[in-house]
Write an enzyme that holds these catalytic residues in place. Structure first.
Site, PDB file in Angstrom:
ATOM      1  CG  LEU A 185      -1.977  -1.072   1.303  1.00 32.41           C
ATOM      2  CD1 LEU A 185      -2.544  -1.170   2.702  1.00 32.41           C
ATOM      3  CD2 LEU A 185      -3.088  -0.780   0.315  1.00 32.41           C
ATOM      4  N   GLY A 209       8.414   6.236   6.500  1.00 33.63           N
ATOM      5  CA  GLY A 209       9.684   6.346   7.192  1.00 33.63           C
ATOM      6  C   GLY A 209      10.014   5.171   8.093  1.00 33.63           C
ATOM      7  CG  ASP A 267       4.143  12.444  10.489  1.00 29.08           C
ATOM      8  OD1 ASP A 267       4.070  13.579   9.975  1.00 29.08           O
ATOM      9  OD2 ASP A 267       4.356  11.416   9.823  1.00 29.08           O
TER      10      ASP A 267
END
Ligand SMILES: *[C@@H]1O[C@H](CO)[C@@H](O)[C@H](O)[C@H]1NC(C)=O
Ligand SMILES: *[C@@H]1O[C@H](CO)[C@@H](O)[C@H](O)[C@H]1NC(C)=O
Ligand SMILES: *[C@@H]1O[C@H](CO)[C@@H](O)[C@H](O)[C@H]1NC(C)=O
Length: 842
Positions: free
Chosen positions: A531, A535, A650
């Site tokens: 998919l 990181g 994030d």
């Protein structure tokens, strides 16, 4: 000497206006020799302008003028914190209006504050009871901040400032009663920032019934922190004994006290009862040269004392519903007020209910702050089971629970009248067992099997057993265990809670998937199943033999952490269950491989909808608002209500996934923990985040806090409203971000211009404008100015007056302008539904 004088006179700097400057000048003229002392003795008094320093110069004591006032007070402050922060004041209510003050020791060994060059009575004194002969006492300041008067002979402390707190609690200070001396140490707010006199708010441990933390406003309860549960205060779930603090509560013959230490002693932190009635916890950020607020209470409506009246529960997560709900077996005292959303009258036992030897039982209400224990009864030697029996025996007993949460519950806490000030938390909290009559028991039992809310434990009193119950007993015989019938029972309104319970039990034995199962499910991690790449590793779609779809995050080998720590972290993170978080179903650790298994969400991520014209047109304003609210709730849960205080670091549209009903679910939370090495709040060398969504202090200096997540949320909110990306918002002028643009329009009163045209005019202008304003409040330049997530949730959901936002951080420009642009190592992929962009800063 000159240098010394500069140092010392520096302390009285802080002048912002000309008047202040002038005044300071006068002051300097007045005392042309500022002294630095290490102790005050009969022969060495402290004059205005002098400073008494602690052994290692951590703290200072001297005369100061608060805020814009020119009146003089004696106080102690941090010597090494650039912003003068006074945490103790001697003469709170009796100031001196010139610089003639002198703090000295008299011939009886007492410490006195005099002024005005006359020998008249002291303005303030330690009033020690014994008389000590000449030259036998000295006053010193310890490196803990304690100012004390010592009898030199035998080093006996005669008086100490830690027994007379002002508005601040520091490590090593104790709040509460010393039973030996009768000394009760409480915090009282200043009257205003210019006046340290006794203000309206008092924070203390209340000893009535079972000891609790209380904040009083003019003597009336304002907020209740509740009793100590062994791990934390019942009403302050976000503060646990785990990461930053080491909190201790002592209740024995000698004292009842609360104190705390910093686990890392180089972190400077303080707790303040502020003048507007909030208890704020700050941490000093030396890098920024400012105090950062870690949390503040009371922060939402459910926190104000007894806001929902007696026998009622305040639930801030009641989406679109009134936050007050009557406890089971109770109904609103005034249905009319209730329907107008005024809960203050509370609830009464439903008419006709008999809770005395007529088949009554107990209903468990989970995850709450327990009711006010001022009139509760405590018995540490009873188990929960015994507690239940005792409570059942006495017809006036209305509820019970364990005193201490550890070891599955210790002791018995029981209530004998109205239950006051209960609230629900979304994840952490105590179980409260509430007495209900047989009819409620029966009703709840009948509903079993639908979907719902209460977990009930019914104990049938030996006396009367209703026919109905006999029938139920026969039919449910299998569930019977020694006179207690346990069953999950359901109400209508909140299916969420029940799900939480189910998942809780599932995570107890957290599943570890077999590598071969995962390999089969992903066609041996084939390219087709991939998919995306982020990181921390790649994400694959997997389908189990039974057809169940999964998303599998295969962590890159370098994300190093031992297997045991990894499993521990994953287990902790997996316990975070909230409807707005992606569920972690398990993990797989085998042969060097570490994988996380998530639920698979077919609608993938928010960015795919938001930044695609066709899909975006499917999102009307209502849906967008619900998505924003859901994201905010998910972050709030991570920040505040979960067992772990998680800073996401994030947050971005591609990390928000959408389930089949377009409910948002935040993904990739806790990655910093799972992948090893994280601090709860502080500074990191490794910046994990995505440009455009990163708060400036985090992007530039690696400083992360809950407020950096708030920043990212603000960006997402503005993207949801406008349907435009913050990054690359303007092709012509790449340094102009969406945030900058919204700010410019806002200032001109044209902010509705940014609203996505695809929404037509099918939206409430007022609501959209409120959301834009909240978005701008979140992206303000200074972390301190940004609201907390609980404030954000409140502001989004309530039509209240909002503060005017300050200038946002022009993060994009600044990052671009810095020496080491993060773009050099940016890898991003927003196609997959588990994408993660990582920026490595040195
Ligand atoms: C304690 O905090 C200081 C300053 O924030 C930091 O430099 C230090 O590494 C920390 N120590 C530990 C053991 O975490
Ligand atoms: C008290 O604390 C609250 C919460 O942080 C803050 O909003 C408020 O401005 C503070 N009041 C004062 C007078 O500083
Ligand atoms: C029930 O408990 C209350 C409060 O402890 C007590 O005053 C009362 O006497 C008890 N009643 C009985 C019947 O034990």
């Amino acid at each position: 000497m000159a240098r010394n004088m500069l140092d010392c006179c520096d302390k009285i700097r802080d002048a912002t206006t000309l008047i202040r400057l002038f005044y300071t000048l006068l002051l300097l003229l007045h005392r042309s020799h500022c002294k630095t002392l290490k102790s005050i003795s009969p022969s060495l008094p402290l004059h205005d302008g002098d400073v008494l320093l602690s052994e290692n110069e951590v703290f200072a004591l001297g005369f100061f003028s608060p805020g814009n006032s020119t009146r003089r007070f004696i106080g102690t402050w941090y010597n090494k914190v650039s912003e003068q922060t006074v945490f103790w004041v001697a003469n709170r209510d009796r100031s001196i209006n010139d610089t003639s003050g002198v703090l000295s020791i008299n011939s009886h060994g007492d410490l006195l504050l005099h002024c005005c060059n006359n020998g008249s009575s002291a303005i303030w004194a330690t009033n020690i009871s014994t008389t000590i002969s000449d030259n036998a006492t000295i006053a010193q300041l310890q490196d803990t901040g304690n100012f004390f008067l010592l009898q030199k002979l035998g080093n006996r402390v005669l008086w100490q400032s830690f027994d007379h707190l002002t508005d601040t609690l520091l490590p090593f200070m104790k709040l509460g009663l010393d039973r030996r001396t009768g000394m009760d140490r409480v915090l009282t707010s200043w009257r205003s920032k210019d006046d340290p006199g006794l203000g309206n708010f008092t924070f203390r441990i209340d000893l009535m019934g079972y000891p609790q933390l209380f904040l009083y406003k003019n003597g009336a309860p304002h907020w209740r922190g509740g009793p100590w549960t062994g791990l934390r205060w019942s009403g302050v779930p976000m503060v646990t004994n785990k990461y930053i603090f080491n909190i201790s509560f002592v209740n024995d013959q000698e004292e009842v006290s609360l104190s705390y230490r910093m686990r890392n002693t180089s972190i400077i932190s303080r707790l303040v009862t502020n003048t507007s009635g909030m208890i704020q916890r700050f941490i000093w950020h030396a890098g920024d040269g400012r105090w950062n607020e870690l949390y503040a209470v009371p922060s939402e409506e459910c926190e104000y004392y007894n806001g929902c009246g007696p026998n009622s529960n305040c639930n801030p997560y009641n989406m679109n519903q009134f936050r007050c709900t009557c406890l089971p077996g109770f109904e609103p005292r005034s249905p009319a007020d209730w329907s107008l959303r005024d809960g203050s009258g509370g609830c009464i036992r439903s008419p006709g209910a008999s809770t005395c030897r007529s088949g009554e039982g107990f209903v468990k209400v989970a995850l709450v702050k327990v009711p006010d224990t001022s009139r509760a009864y405590v018995n540490m030697s009873l188990s929960l089971k015994k507690c239940e029996q005792e409570c059942l025996k006495n017809c006036s007993c209305t509820a019970y629970t364990s005193v201490d949460e550890r070891n599955g519950g210790i002791g018995c806490l029981a209530w004998y009248d109205d239950l006051l000030d209960i609230r629900t938390f979304s994840d952490i909290g105590q179980d409260l067992y509430i007495r209900v009559d047989a009819a409620v028991v029966a009703r709840l039992m009948k509903k079993k099997g639908s979907s719902g809310k209460w977990l009930i434990v019914v104990t049938v009193s030996a006396g009367v057993i209703l026919v109905l119950l006999i029938v139920l007993f026969i039919t449910k015989k299998r569930r019977r265990r020694r006179g207690t019938l346990s069953a999950a029972l359901f109400g209508d309104d909140e299916s969420q809670n029940m799900q939480d319970l189910e998942y809780d039990s599932r995570t107890l034995d957290f599943p570890s998937f077999d590598l071969s199962t995962i390999a089969t499910a992903t066609n041996n991690f084939s390219f087709i199943n991939k998919l995306g790449q982020g990181g921390f590793g790649s994400v694959y779609k997997g389908v189990l033999d039974n057809g169940r779809e999964l998303a599998i995050k295969r962590l890159s080998r370098s994300s190093g952490q031992g297997i045991k720590e990894f499993k521990n972290e994953v287990t902790l993170i997996a316990k975070l269950q909230h409807r707005n978080l992606v569920k972690i179903l398990g993990c797989c650790v085998q042969e060097d491989e570490k994988m996380l298994i998530y639920e698979y969400l077919p609608n993938k991520s928010l960015d795919l909808f938001l930044f695609d014209e066709e899909k975006r047109s499917l999102l009307d304003w209502r849906k967008r608002f619900e998505i924003a609210m859901g994201i905010a709730r998910g972050i709030l849960y991570l920040h505040q209500d979960s067992r772990l205080r998680i800073i996401h670091r994030d947050l971005k549209a591609s990390n928000v996934l959408l389930d089949s009903s377009m409910n948002p679910k935040i993904s990739d939370f806790g990655m910093a923990r799972i992948c090893g090495g994280d601090q709860i709040q502080g500074k990191t060398r490794r910046v994990v985040g995505t440009y455009g969504y990163m708060a400036p202090e985090y992007a530039m200096r690696g400083l992360f806090s809950i407020k950096s997540d708030v920043y990212s949320f603000g960006v997402i909110l503005l993207e949801i409203i406008s349907g435009k990306r913050n990054n690359g918002f303007s092709q012509e002028n790449p340094s102009c971000s969406l945030v900058d643009y919204v700010w410019e329009l806002w200032k001109e009163g044209l902010c509705l211009d940014i609203v996505d045209l695809l929404m037509g005019d099918m939206y409430s202008k007022r609501e959209v404008m409120r959301c834009i304003q909240v978005g701008l409040l979140c992206v303000q330049e200074f972390a301190m100015d940004r609201p907390t997530m609980s404030a954000v949730v409140f502001m989004l959901g309530n039509d209240t007056r909002l503060p005017y936002p300050k200038q946002p951080a022009f993060a994009f420009n600044r990052i671009k302008g810095r020496a080491n642009p993060p773009s050099s190592d940016e890898r991003t992929n927003s196609v997959n539904n588990m994408s993660l962009t990582i920026v490595e800063a040195r």
